[in-house]
Scaffold this motif. Structure first.
Motif: not given
Length: 193
Positions: A135-144
């Protein structure tokens, strides 16, 4: 409120189901380690098995051995970890691994290298690892942390490299076309219900 909303998404998309078991070696100070691999299972009421990042770096096989022993279903790491395992876990070590329980082996880094995940899958498919678990995932600290996730190896995307580099346009094409470049998908955006 933002973290609660993000944890709701993590629970519904990552830790759904009573059989979910998290396994992580990630440090607890970045959002992927803390929110995805510790707070997510805690919020969902699911077990999480943690190990030291230094233990992973010294012997990458320990991560996969822990997944195997506790029948882990969810784990995550940056791209380099998959290459490190591919290069340093011996064929002898692989004989004791059973990765058939894994539903999500998330690559959450920038960039996500399709060749890293393909070669990791090729190296560990004999241990029961399912292609759909990559699985690929994209995250942002600003979103949690959680922004999107989706299957990496089932449908990689191909784009015209010349258009991307010269005109800064995104033009989808067949991966068999000369001048195309395959790029790992990070799935689709999700929102809290």
């Amino acid at each position: 409120g933002s973290i609660n909303a993000n944890l709701s998404i993590i629970v519904s998309h990552v830790y759904a189901g009573n059989e979910s078991v998290g396994v992580s070696w990630l440090p607890l100070y970045p959002d992927m380690g803390l929110n995805l691999m510790v707070l997510g299972p805690l919020y969902a009421g699911r077990p999480a098995h943690l190990m030291s990042p230094s233990d992973f770096l010294r012997r990458p096989d320990r991560w996969l051995d822990l997944v195997s022993r506790v029948r882990g279903t969810v784990t995550a790491a940056p791209d380099f970890a998959y290459r490190l395992c591919r290069d340093r876990v011996s064929e002898e070590m692989k004989k004791s691994l059973d990765l058939s329980s894994v539903r999500m082996m998330i690559n959450g880094s920038e960039p996500i290298r399709l060749d890293s995940m393909t070669s990791f899958y090729d190296a560990f498919s004999g241990c029961g690892l399912k292609r759909s678990a990559m699985i690929g995932g994209y995250g942002m600290a600003e979103l949690g942390v959680y922004a999107s996730t989706g299957p990496l190896l089932l449908a990689p995307l191909a784009f015209d490299l010349v258009a991307l580099e010269s005109e800064r346009k995104v033009v989808a094409c067949s991966p068999s076309i000369a001048g195309s470049r395959q790029i790992a998908s990070c799935g689709k955006m999700e929102s809290a219900s």
